[in-house]
Structure formats: C-alpha cells, structure tokens
Design a protein around this motif. Structure first.
Motif, short mmCIF file in Angstrom:
data_model
loop_
_atom_site.label_atom_id
_atom_site.label_comp_id
_atom_site.label_asym_id
_atom_site.label_seq_id
_atom_site.Cartn_x
_atom_site.Cartn_y
_atom_site.Cartn_z
N ARG A 103 -33.95 4.59 -0.96
CA ARG A 103 -32.66 3.90 -1.04
C ARG A 103 -31.69 4.44 -0.01
NH1 ARG A 103 -32.06 5.60 -7.23
NH2 ARG A 103 -34.09 4.86 -7.93
N LEU A 104 -30.78 3.58 0.40
CA LEU A 104 -29.65 4.02 1.20
C LEU A 104 -28.42 3.23 0.80
CD1 LEU A 104 -29.44 1.52 3.34
CD2 LEU A 104 -31.04 2.85 4.68
N VAL A 105 -27.29 3.84 1.12
CA VAL A 105 -26.01 3.16 0.88
C VAL A 105 -25.62 2.43 2.15
CG1 VAL A 105 -23.53 3.50 0.51
CG2 VAL A 105 -25.19 4.66 -0.95
N THR A 106 -25.08 1.23 2.00
CA THR A 106 -24.74 0.41 3.14
C THR A 106 -23.60 -0.52 2.76
OG1 THR A 106 -25.63 -1.09 4.82
CG2 THR A 106 -26.44 -1.36 2.56
N ARG A 107 -23.23 -1.35 3.69
CA ARG A 107 -22.26 -2.41 3.40
C ARG A 107 -22.97 -3.73 3.63
NH1 ARG A 107 -18.65 -4.51 7.07
NH2 ARG A 107 -18.70 -2.64 8.39
N LEU A 108 -22.68 -4.70 2.76
CA LEU A 108 -23.28 -6.02 2.95
C LEU A 108 -22.36 -6.87 3.82
CD1 LEU A 108 -24.76 -6.92 -0.57
CD2 LEU A 108 -25.76 -5.60 1.31
N THR A 109 -22.97 -7.69 4.63
CA THR A 109 -22.20 -8.56 5.50
C THR A 109 -22.80 -9.97 5.42
OG1 THR A 109 -21.37 -8.83 7.76
CG2 THR A 109 -23.61 -7.99 7.54
N GLY A 110 -21.99 -10.94 5.74
CA GLY A 110 -22.49 -12.33 5.74
C GLY A 110 -22.78 -12.86 4.35
N VAL A 111 -22.06 -12.39 3.36
CA VAL A 111 -22.27 -12.90 2.01
C VAL A 111 -20.95 -12.82 1.25
CG1 VAL A 111 -23.01 -10.62 1.15
CG2 VAL A 111 -23.69 -12.70 -0.08
N GLY B 132 -12.71 11.57 4.03
CA GLY B 132 -12.76 11.15 5.43
C GLY B 132 -11.54 10.38 5.90
N SER B 133 -10.55 10.23 5.03
CA SER B 133 -9.42 9.39 5.41
C SER B 133 -8.56 10.04 6.50
CB SER B 133 -8.56 9.07 4.19
OG SER B 133 -8.11 10.26 3.58
N GLY B 134 -8.75 11.35 6.70
CA GLY B 134 -7.94 11.99 7.73
C GLY B 134 -8.75 12.53 8.88
N ALA B 135 -10.05 12.28 8.88
CA ALA B 135 -10.92 12.90 9.88
C ALA B 135 -11.40 11.87 10.89
CB ALA B 135 -12.12 13.55 9.20
N ALA B 136 -11.66 12.33 12.09
CA ALA B 136 -12.18 11.44 13.12
C ALA B 136 -13.63 11.06 12.80
CB ALA B 136 -12.09 12.11 14.48
N ARG B 137 -14.44 12.03 12.46
CA ARG B 137 -15.84 11.78 12.11
C ARG B 137 -16.19 12.55 10.84
NH1 ARG B 137 -19.89 9.39 16.36
NH2 ARG B 137 -18.35 8.18 17.53
N VAL B 138 -17.19 12.07 10.15
CA VAL B 138 -17.63 12.75 8.93
C VAL B 138 -19.02 13.32 9.15
CG1 VAL B 138 -16.22 11.53 7.24
CG2 VAL B 138 -18.34 10.50 8.03
N ASN B 139 -19.33 14.38 8.41
CA ASN B 139 -20.67 14.95 8.51
C ASN B 139 -21.20 15.30 7.13
OD1 ASN B 139 -19.36 17.33 7.80
ND2 ASN B 139 -19.11 17.96 9.93
N GLY B 140 -22.42 15.82 7.11
CA GLY B 140 -23.02 16.19 5.83
C GLY B 140 -23.29 14.96 4.96
N TRP B 141 -23.35 15.19 3.66
CA TRP B 141 -23.75 14.10 2.75
C TRP B 141 -22.76 12.94 2.75
CZ3 TRP B 141 -20.58 13.00 -1.44
CH2 TRP B 141 -19.62 13.97 -1.76
N THR B 142 -21.50 13.22 3.04
CA THR B 142 -20.54 12.12 3.03
C THR B 142 -20.78 11.13 4.17
OG1 THR B 142 -18.90 13.30 4.35
CG2 THR B 142 -18.75 13.55 1.98
N SER B 143 -21.50 11.59 5.21
CA SER B 143 -21.70 10.69 6.35
C SER B 143 -22.61 9.52 6.00
CB SER B 143 -22.25 11.47 7.54
OG SER B 143 -23.56 11.92 7.29
N TYR B 144 -23.32 9.61 4.89
CA TYR B 144 -24.18 8.48 4.48
C TYR B 144 -23.46 7.54 3.51
CZ TYR B 144 -27.41 11.31 6.96
OH TYR B 144 -28.00 12.04 7.96
N LEU B 145 -22.17 7.80 3.29
CA LEU B 145 -21.37 6.96 2.40
C LEU B 145 -20.13 6.42 3.11
CD1 LEU B 145 -21.46 9.42 -0.66
CD2 LEU B 145 -22.73 7.28 -0.49
N VAL B 146 -19.36 7.33 3.67
CA VAL B 146 -18.04 7.00 4.21
C VAL B 146 -18.06 5.89 5.27
CG1 VAL B 146 -16.10 7.94 5.55
CG2 VAL B 146 -16.99 9.20 3.57
N PRO B 147 -18.98 5.92 6.26
CA PRO B 147 -18.93 4.91 7.32
C PRO B 147 -19.07 3.47 6.80
CG PRO B 147 -20.31 6.74 7.99
CD PRO B 147 -20.02 6.93 6.52
N PHE B 148 -19.57 3.33 5.58
CA PHE B 148 -19.74 1.99 5.01
C PHE B 148 -18.59 1.60 4.09
CE2 PHE B 148 -23.92 3.91 5.79
CZ PHE B 148 -24.38 3.04 6.75
N GLY B 149 -17.56 2.43 4.08
CA GLY B 149 -16.41 2.13 3.25
C GLY B 149 -16.49 2.77 1.87
#
Lengths: 143, 393
Positions: A103-111, B132-149
């Motif tokens: 599994r991975l976390v992602t964002r859905l688009t186009g829906v 991550g609301s104040g950082a330019a880039r995120v790392n570690g475990w949060t990097s697999y969550l934060v970039p997607f909102g």
C-alpha cells in the motif's frame, strides 16, 4: 470535472530527495512507478528501504510496478491545512496490484469526491513539481 | 504482579484556549502542584522524563524539555529521558517506570506541556499539529504523506475511519455518540474547555474536516501542562497522596509502524499494545472500571476499545451507540474528564491525570463508583502505549 488539487501557493511541501528514496520520487519522469523490490524473495517493499524486511537480503532494487491498484481507503479532505490550499481533495491509500498488502498513500485526481469508494480500480499518473514526480492515481476507466 | 512503580503525585496547570502563557510558565505550575501533592521536596526528585522533549520545531507542540526543567527548578537528577520515539506519549511514563525498577531513580518527575493554542496565534496560524506547513521539504516517514496533502493526523485518522466503516458498518452516528457523551462528562469537569451540551444533530451538522471525520471528531488544541511523580514502591512511605499503582504497561511495537500498512487497515499499533498488556497482569479486561482512551479523533477511541479487548473486534461502534454503556453509570465509563475532544488536547497526559483522580476518588460529580482499576492508552497510528493502574490499598 477533475477533483480540485492542493495546488498553487498552497501545494504541500515536496519530499527531500535522498539516496534510498530518489527512484520512487523521480521514476515518474520515465513514466515508471519505481518501488523497492527484494531480488532474493521477490517481495515488494514500500517505503523504499535497502534491506528486505521479509528475508533480510540486502539485494533490493528499484523496480517498475504495474502502476495499477485499488482504493483501499480514502478521505475527502475539506480542511485547508496551509494557506492557499484548494479543497476538497481526496487522499487515498491505494493497494497496488503487484502484491496484496503493498500500500501507499496518494492523492486521487480526475474523479469527483462523491464517486470514490473502497475497491475503486485506479492507475498511476504523475504530476511533476520541480524535481519530484508525485505518483497520483486516477480511476482506471477514465483513461 | 505489578511493575513496582507508584504514581505518588499529580499536578496540572490551568488548561484553556489561548491562555497567553509560555510553555515554561505552565510547566512550572504543574510541576509545583505535583511536588506539593506528593509531599516531596525538589531535592527528592532524582529523575526527569518527558515526551517529546524540547526538540520539536513545531510551535507549541513541546512546552519544555528535560534541560529546561532541570535548570528552572534547580534539580540534580541521576537519570533523565526525553524523545518522541516511544510507545506513544505515555512512553515518558514507561521510561520512568523502567528507571525506578532498575534502581536508576527513586522519584521521577514526568511531565508533558502543550501550548499550541497560544503558540498558533504567535506563529500567525501555523499549527504544530500540521506537519510540514512551515518547511520547504519534508523527510522521513512524513514524506510519504505530506506531499499528497495528508498533512494532519485528522487526514490519517480518517483513512482508518473509512476502513473501519467499510469493514464493520461503523457509522457516523456511532462516532458521534462518543463525542456527545464526552461533552456530557466535560460539563462535570471544571477544567474542561468545552462544557456546553453537544447534541448528536449538532455533531452530524458540523463542518467536515476530513470525511468521514468532522469538527467534533477532532480534539481541541489547548494550553496546559500535566505532571506526575513516579516513585519506587519502596520509597512511598510518608508521602501525602494516595498512591496509584502501575500494575502493568505495554510498549509493544510489532507489524508495520506507519499510518497505512499496519494490519488490515482498520486497526493500528494499539492492537499490538493491547495484546501485550494482558500478558503482564492477572487482571482481565472485565476488571477495568474506567477507561481513559486516547481521542485525538473519535475513531481512535473506538479502535483502542477493541485493541485492549474491552470490546470485541469490530463491535466498538454498537458499543458506544446510545451512550449508556460508556456513561458514568454504564458498563464501562470512557474518557470521564471529557477527553481531548471536550476537555482539551493534553496529549494523553490528561487521560492519565483523570485516571489517577478516579482511582483516588477525587473526580467529583463524574466519579465512577468504586473505581479500582483503570486503563489509560495514548497514541494513534504507529504511536501506541497503555498503562493499567490500580488503587493502592
């Protein structure tokens, strides 16, 4: 209409590129969803790591995944967590077709948010931001 | 079986929204109260433990660290511990238990201070609880969550909630009953932040945050500090307060320690903790008189009920529905202070404080009759830890 995205000034921070994660975040530049995979026992490993948690082999390589999966869980996010963030948008856990439990976390688009359900078949699409290709997912029928 | 550790003092600062006080000011109030409660002089304190320590850059997330407190109070300690990689927020207490058991200290001052409510104002809206609301880039475990909102635990918790609803037909109404009952308890707690009654209709009509979670599914950031003295059982004679014995603790970490790969998606690390807790005591889940279970979000409390074996797997929704079972006269009173949803987010330490009051029969109008055994659990996702407490006889 595509579901809104947290774009513009309000786009969330990007990942820092490091030795072990670079392939995952940049594979989209070649159109590939690169996931760590153990060359010894063939299990997939995400987030990327240089050792296999199943057989402890260190022969782990970034490998193109098929790029399809199903929505395992999701949330329609309404709260703008930072200034300028457009809402709503859909955050999802996607289970990849390559292996059960991968599994991975992602964002859905186009829906439309209202059309998302657990089990929805999706495929990867990449969205480039600077030197990062974010693996987003979109419904498979919307190809 | 017990751990050999006793909570001999409890103290809490004022708790509230935008108190306009520093983390250290709140900490001082709580620490002095805990020392006075125990009847200890600062010279008796030979250990200090906190979560997460002073390292966090997020505004208000940490109000004081070990060094801050040692220096401010002029302490001389033989052992200390701070840090965020523990079995949830209660890991600071567990470290203290380990220290007194190992003979490294006799009286450990344990504290947790938050002042996010005031700090958010000072930081012009940037919230400690948004990653991550104040950082330019995120790392570690949060990097697999934060970039997607997925920047807030609300979003992460919602992913569990959707899956729990999918797997077990858990409903929004059921989650709502927990919020409603906790608000009712808060009305009996002079320190609670929100005390006006909350109806199920109001809960359902509230604005969505991360569907299926809405405003009243989320805890409320406050300013406040809570402190405890964890003492060796053989060092308690002559102390003031009635002792609260730490019967057992669980700090298990099995499975995948992240927010999206653990188990079947409708459980979290709490499952490991719950399984482990009961191997360290002769008590059973049916012996628990009240449960103080982490409620950063309503769904967490439901998941803790199941994880600790207080309710069969998948049945937490029906268990809380209607509210009578978890109310003060019910089978299992839950979050009797009003919890973090209504009393305020003290990051698990409020739950421990309430458990101590209940076991000391000091909980006023919300007192659970003859409460002798309490369970306290804190954390969500990969963070999880639990304490089983008994009234010292």
């Amino acid at each position: 209409m595509a579901s809104p995205q947290p774009d513009g000034s309000g786009h969330p921070p990007l990942p820092e590129l490091e030795l072990d994660n670079r392939a995952f975040w940049t594979g989209g530049g070649r159109g590939e969803l690169l996931i760590s995979r153990c060359a010894a026992c063939r299990r997939w490993l995400h987030p990327p790591v240089p050792v296999c948690r199943y057989c402890l082999s260190t022969d782990v390589i970034s490998t193109p995944a098929v790029g399809t999966g199903t929505v395992f869980s999701f949330t329609v996010n309404h709260q703008p967590w930072m200034p300028g963030m457009a809402v709503p948008f859909v955050v999802a856990v996607v289970e990849l077709d390559d292996e059960p439990g991968l599994r991975l976390v992602t964002r859905l688009t186009g829906v439309e948010p209202a059309d998302v359900r657990v089990g929805l078949p999706v495929r990867v699409v990449f969205e480039q931001h600077e030197d990062v290709w974010l693996p987003l997912f979109t419904p498979r029928e919307a190809a | 079986m017990t751990t050999g550790a006793v909570i001999t003092g409890v103290g809490q600062s004022a708790v509230g929204r935008r108190l306009g006080r520093s983390g250290m000011s709140l900490t001082a109030e709580a620490v002095l109260a805990a020392l006075a409660d125990a009847g200890l002089d600062r010279a008796d304190v030979d250990g200090v433990s906190t979560w997460p320590g002073a390292h966090s850059p997020a505004p208000g997330f940490s109000g004081a660290g070990v060094f801050d407190v040692v220096d401010a109070f002029g302490l001389n300690v033989r052992w200390f511990s701070g840090g965020s990689e523990t079995a949830g927020q209660l890991g600071a207490v567990m470290n203290a238990v380990a220290a007194v058991e190992a003979g490294l200290a006799r009286h450990v001052l344990v504290f947790r201070t938050v002042w996010e409510s005031t700090a958010t104002t000072l930081a012009q809206g940037r919230r400690a609880s948004v990653v991550g609301s104040g950082a330019a880039r995120v790392n570690g475990w949060t990097s697999y969550l934060v970039p997607f909102g997925a920047m807030s635990a609300a979003t992460w918790a919602a992913l569990y909630a959707t899956r729990h609803m999918h797997d077990f037909k858990t409903t929004r109404e059921q989650l709502g009953w927990l919020a409603v009952i906790q608000r009712q308890y808060a009305g009996l707690n002079p320190k609670a932040v929100y005390t006006d009654p909350l109806t199920l209709d109001e809960y359902l009509a509230a604005r969505p945050i991360a569907e299926p979670l809405g405003l009243y599914d989320c805890d409320v950031p406050v300013d406040g500090s809570t402190a405890f003295i964890v003492s060796r059982a053989d060092a308690t004679s002559g102390l003031n307060a009635p002792g609260v014995r730490i019967e057992a603790l669980s700090s298990a970490l099995g499975g995948r320690p992240d927010w999206f790969s653990y188990g079947d998606g409708s459980e979290m690390m709490a499952t490991e903790v719950g399984r482990d807790l009961w191997t360290r005591t002769d008590l059973r889940p049916s012996d628990v008189d009240c449960a103080q279970l982490y409620d950063g979000f309503t769904i967490f409390t439901l998941m803790w009920l199941e994880a600790l074996g207080l309710v069969p797997r998948g049945e937490s929704g029906p268990f809380v529905e209607g509210g009578t079972r978890i109310d003060v006269g019910g089978d299992l009173p839950v979050n009797t202070s009003g919890g973090q949803l209504s009393a305020g987010r003290l990051h698990g330490f409020g739950h421990l404080h309430e458990a101590c009051l209940q076991l000391r029969s000091e909980a006023g109008h919300r007192q659970v009759f003859a409460a002798e055994v309490a369970v306290v659990a804190a954390g969500g996702g990969p963070l999880a830890g639990a304490l089983l407490l008994t009234r010292e006889r």
